[in-house]
Scaffold this motif. Structure first.
Motif, PDB file in Angstrom:
ATOM      1  N   SER A  14       0.819  -1.222   0.000  1.00 61.30           N
ATOM      2  CA  SER A  14       0.000   0.000   0.000  1.00 61.30           C
ATOM      3  C   SER A  14       0.851   1.270   0.000  1.00 61.30           C
ATOM      4  N   PHE A  15       1.863   1.269  -0.837  1.00 61.62           N
ATOM      5  CA  PHE A  15       2.763   2.418  -0.966  1.00 61.62           C
ATOM      6  C   PHE A  15       3.244   2.877   0.417  1.00 61.62           C
ATOM      7  N   SER A  16       3.687   1.899   1.168  1.00 67.02           N
ATOM      8  CA  SER A  16       4.069   2.184   2.550  1.00 67.02           C
ATOM      9  C   SER A  16       5.418   2.916   2.617  1.00 67.02           C
ATOM     10  N   GLN A  17       5.692   3.438   3.791  1.00 62.35           N
ATOM     11  CA  GLN A  17       6.935   4.157   4.035  1.00 62.35           C
ATOM     12  C   GLN A  17       8.153   3.236   3.825  1.00 62.35           C
ATOM     13  N   GLU A  18       7.976   1.965   4.196  1.00 61.92           N
ATOM     14  CA  GLU A  18       9.106   1.020   4.044  1.00 61.92           C
ATOM     15  C   GLU A  18       9.423   0.784   2.569  1.00 61.92           C
ATOM     16  N   SER A  19       8.397   0.921   1.727  1.00 59.32           N
ATOM     17  CA  SER A  19       8.628   0.692   0.297  1.00 59.32           C
ATOM     18  C   SER A  19       9.105   1.964  -0.410  1.00 59.32           C
ATOM     19  N   PHE A  20       9.017   3.079   0.269  1.00 56.37           N
ATOM     20  CA  PHE A  20       9.393   4.363  -0.335  1.00 56.37           C
ATOM     21  C   PHE A  20      10.913   4.405  -0.591  1.00 56.37           C
ATOM     22  N   ILE A  21      11.294   4.717  -1.836  1.00 60.12           N
ATOM     23  CA  ILE A  21      12.734   4.799  -2.129  1.00 60.12           C
ATOM     24  C   ILE A  21      13.199   6.239  -2.160  1.00 60.12           C
ATOM     25  N   GLY A  22      12.450   7.072  -2.824  1.00 58.82           N
ATOM     26  CA  GLY A  22      12.913   8.455  -2.910  1.00 58.82           C
ATOM     27  C   GLY A  22      11.888   9.353  -3.569  1.00 58.82           C
ATOM     28  N   GLN A  23      12.152  10.637  -3.436  1.00 58.20           N
ATOM     29  CA  GLN A  23      11.245  11.656  -3.961  1.00 58.20           C
ATOM     30  C   GLN A  23      11.953  12.375  -5.099  1.00 58.20           C
ATOM     31  N   GLY A  24      11.257  12.554  -6.200  1.00 59.04           N
ATOM     32  CA  GLY A  24      11.842  13.299  -7.307  1.00 59.04           C
ATOM     33  C   GLY A  24      11.009  14.507  -7.631  1.00 59.04           C
ATOM     34  N   MET A  25      11.398  15.194  -8.695  1.00 60.22           N
ATOM     35  CA  MET A  25      10.665  16.388  -9.104  1.00 60.22           C
ATOM     36  C   MET A  25       9.228  16.071  -9.478  1.00 60.22           C
ATOM     37  N   LEU A  26       9.039  14.895 -10.073  1.00 62.98           N
ATOM     38  CA  LEU A  26       7.729  14.583 -10.646  1.00 62.98           C
ATOM     39  C   LEU A  26       6.864  13.705  -9.752  1.00 62.98           C
ATOM     40  N   GLY A  27       7.483  13.120  -8.736  1.00 63.14           N
ATOM     41  CA  GLY A  27       6.704  12.241  -7.870  1.00 63.14           C
ATOM     42  C   GLY A  27       7.591  11.405  -6.973  1.00 63.14           C
ATOM     43  N   SER A  28       7.000  10.324  -6.457  1.00 63.13           N
ATOM     44  CA  SER A  28       7.746   9.479  -5.514  1.00 63.13           C
ATOM     45  C   SER A  28       7.993   8.121  -6.146  1.00 63.13           C
ATOM     46  N   VAL A  29       9.073   7.493  -5.693  1.00 65.41           N
ATOM     47  CA  VAL A  29       9.419   6.177  -6.226  1.00 65.41           C
ATOM     48  C   VAL A  29       9.334   5.154  -5.095  1.00 65.41           C
TER      49      VAL A  29
END
Ligand code: ATP
Length: 749
Positions: A459-474
């Motif tokens: 569910s697009f959790s914090q643990e799965s979050f890799i990084g933030q870019g100009m256009l969105g999150s990865v």
């Protein structure tokens, strides 16, 4: 037989010669690989390929174009779209460790050699002029995961060679002249997810495919397959079957009279596979429909026509009456259930189109629901509520979307909310929106559902979050088969000016970018107003992290690694600028977009996304996410060309040389912009040695450093037209590496 044994003796002899030669070779590259690549070069007719030499040479050390190495072994040969002719020759089998051969979209002819490297995983030979049949030696390639032989001139049967290919996931044999029935061993491909065989002349039934558990994408269009279609295949999310002479009417019990002896589904596949001896030919099917059945019964009729003509006459009359009655019943049904059949009659479909499919589609829907349920049982059990909530967060408009999309995927009219919610729990459903279809998205691009991505990313959790870019999150997404992907979830503002068709256009063009140094797009998701791109995952972070993060990582980049990274990144830009047609300007080239894999190989990200940046939708973003410090002077005037990418590339080289950030507001004023601070010092050797990244602790060859600085100077010239094309930078870096290797100095880890 004699010929074969001579061939074997010759191969053994050549093998000895290679081993013998290796004892005299002082090259770095494995001599077996050098032999294989030299032979291939000869077979291809010695085309102009940077770095390649007809005899000997050192492909790994000399970084020959299209050759990928790990240590001294060639692991990849990537020369797609390189205008190559000739043939492949018989010595590919000598490659000792090669994993990927990509020679697609060339003009290579001759046969596909039977001697193929046993280590191969990806074999891409599509879009050439290969003739002859697919070699049965495919069966020996136990590590094969992807094979594309489509768009060639291949003939003959598909060999029965798939008994021991447990890793094979994607196979494309489309657009050839393949004939015969599907071989039984296809049924052993337990990992097969995508199988394309369209536009051939394949015959027989599809039964061997019905038990492939992982199959989600099957295209058999425009062949000569006969029915019935196994029910399991109808549950495949992306199943394309038009243009085959299937006889599916047997699957429509209400219309057909009960079969007197054997239904068509009990019939053996076409004549070749029939076990019945000619003198005891099986009786003709009860109702002669379509060319295949009449052909089967033809000779028997010719023999006994005069003795049985009365029976035949009565039979024909009876048949006529049954058909007329069936039609009458059917028309009655149509009138009473008009509101439902209207939708069905609009459904696309070749031979399966028509009224007789109505009950079948319903069965299909129920069956599909069951299979999806089964596949996702675990996930569904613990996350059903969560998914329902997430799906509903899309707002009021989703209800309509839900209904529409449910019908689009299965081709059925479905207004059943519960059924759709179960569908939404499905994994990657490869549901291609109509607008995507009309833009001709490549068939292999995967369409993911939001629900499946939620499942893969927790569910697009914090643990799965890799990084933030100009256009969105990865986010990191882990698929049920263990494969890891990177999901780029765009901010709503990033695509605000982009309509759906523009997004699909973007997907289509990004998907076409295929190069060893470019991050590969795997698929996309466009649902509920959300837009996501799904890429291959690179496990080793970015060059930015490696250089500037506080972790131990930055200590790991040796001088040689930095030069190799520069070369990989330069090759990516060379590909975008000089190979792609039309050329692609990156527009956001920076160290945070240079990803590294396990082997510290470079994969440049965000290629092809420039249209999103020029939309002006990202101008409000925070400073730390911008390209500050990488932009060429002309950017101030609103100009951005491929030459601006060359400038940004020079800044990345400066980062690699100095270990400093392109823009660092924590430094004294005159040093904040790296390019401004460093460029004037590049020709002063003393200044240069003071600029070098202190974390290298002097472990770099002075000559190499000054040559590297010279290349930077070329890239960062103020006048765009003075900056060299990327192919020249690539050559300069290759020469730099070659010279270093001659000096036999190693600054490896
Ligand atoms: N394919 C990938 N595999 C692994 N990590 C990735 C992948 N793509 C992006 N990342 C990670 O996600 C982060 C954010 O990526 P993204 O491309 O959105 O932004 P960025 O490169 O930092 O900035 P920009 O939006 O300006 O390109 C990256 O810094 C990188 O660490």
């Amino acid at each position: 037989m004699d010929y074969l044994s001579w061939k074997t003796i010759a191969r053994v002899f050549i093998g000895f010669m290679v081993i013998f030669a290796s004892s005299y070779s002082d090259g770095f590259t494995d001599p077996r690989d050098v032999f294989a690549v030299n032979s291939l070069y000869a077979s291809l007719g010695y085309p102009l390929l940077p770095g390649w030499v007809p005899n000997g040479g050192d492909p790994c050390l000399e970084a020959w174009q299209g050759i990928e190495c790990v240590n001294s072994n060639i692991t990849g040969l990537i020369l797609n779209g390189a205008n190559l002719g000739g043939v492949l020759g018989d010595n590919l089998g000598f490659f000792s460790s090669i994993m990927i051969i990509n020679l697609s979209n060339n003009r290579i002819g001759g046969g596909i050699p039977s001697s193929l490297p046993l280590t191969i995983r990806n074999l891409f030979l599509s879009g050439n002029q290969f003739v002859g049949s697919i070699p049965s030696s495919l069966s020996t390639l136990g590590q094969l995961t992807d094979v594309s032989l489509n768009s060639n001139l291949l003939t003959g049967d598909i060999p029965d060679a798939f008994q021991t290919l447990p890793s094979l996931i994607n196979m494309d044999l489309s657009d050839n002249n393949l004939t015969g029935q599907l071989p039984p061993s296809l049924g052993n491909l337990s990992a097969m997810a995508s199988l394309h065989m369209q536009n051939n002349k394949l015959v027989g039934v599809l039964n061997v495919l019905q038990d492939l558990p992982a199959l989600i994408d099957l295209n058999i269009e425009n062949n000569l397959f006969s029915g019935p279609i196994p029910e399991r295949l109808l549950t495949i999310p992306n199943f394309k079957k038009d243009g085959n002479p299937f006889n599916t009417t047997v699957m429509d019990p209400p219309i057909l009279p009960p079969p007197p002896a054997a239904s068509v589904s009990d019939l053996p596949p076409p004549p070749a596979s029939s076990g019945a001896p000619p003198s005891r030919k099986a009786p003709p099917p009860p109702v002669a429909k379509g060319p295949s059945s009449s052909a089967r019964s033809g000779s028997a009729e010719a023999k006994g026509f005069w003795t049985t003509k009365k029976v035949v006459f009565i039979g024909v009359v009876a048949l006529f009456v049954i058909i007329a009655l069936g039609l009458a019943v059917f028309m009655l049904c149509c009138n009473t259930k008009k509101h439902k059949s209207d939708g069905i009659s609009k459904m696309p479909g070749g031979y399966n189109k028509g009224t007789t499919e109505k009950p079948m589609i319903r069965e299909n829907a129920v069956e599909q629901k069951n299979v999806i349920d089964k596949v996702n049982k675990e996930a569904a059990e613990h996350s059903k509520n969560e998914h329902k909530i997430n799906i509903k967060t899309g707002g009021m408009s989703n209800q309509k979307d839900d209904v529409d999309m449910g019908s689009k995927r299965t081709g059925m009219i479905s207004t059943n909310r519960e059924e759709h919610e179960i569908d939404m729990l499905g994994m990657d459903m490869n549901r291609i929106p109509p607008v995507a279809k009309s833009l001709n998205l490549p068939p292999s691009v995967r369409s993911f559902t939001i629900a499946s991505l939620q499942q893969y990313t927790n569910s697009f959790s914090q643990e799965s979050f890799i990084g933030q870019g100009m256009l969105g999150s990865v986010y990191r997404a882990e698929l049920p088969d263990g494969k890891v992907l990177a999901v780029k979830k765009f901010n709503s503002e990033a695509l605000i000016h982009h309509k759906d068709d523009q997004f699909f256009q973007l997907v289509s063009s990004v998907y076409k970018l295929r190069h060893a140094n470019v991050v590969e797009l795997v698929g996309y998701c466009a649902e509920h107003g959300q837009k996501l791109l799904i890429y291959d995952y690179c496990s080793n972070g970015t060059v930015y992290d490696a250089l500037h993060s506080d972790s131990e990582n930055n200590k790991r980049l040796s001088w040689n690694a930095r030069v190799r990274i520069s070369l990989g990144a330069a090759r990516a830009l060379e590909y975008l600028h000089e190979v792609c047609q039309p050329p692609v300007v990156h527009r956001n080239f920076k160290s945070a977009n240079i990803l590294l894999d396990d082997e510290i190989s470079v994969h440049v990200s965000d290629c092809g996304l420039a249209p999103l940046l020029s939309s002006g939708s990202v101008s409000q973003l925070p400073e730390q996410l911008s390209t500050k410090g990488y932009n060429a002077p002309e950017f101030e005037w609103g100009t951005y060309t491929h030459q601006s990418d060359v400038f940004s590339f020079g800044v990345v080289m400066l980062e690699l040389l100095t270990g400093r950030k392109a823009y660092d507001r924590l430094r004294p004023r005159g040093e904040q912009f790296l390019a401004r601070w460093a460029i004037p010092q590049l020709h002063d050797f003393d200044a240069l040695s003071k600029m070098v990244d202190p974390s290298l602790v002097g472990a770099y060859p002075a000559k190499s450093l000054s040559r590297y600085a010279d290349i930077i100077s070329l890239c960062v010239q103020a006048e765009p037209e003075f900056r060299p094309p990327m192919s020249e930078i690539v050559q300069n870096l290759v020469h730099l590496i070659q010279r270093e290797s001659l000096n036999k100095k190693s600054y490896e880890d």
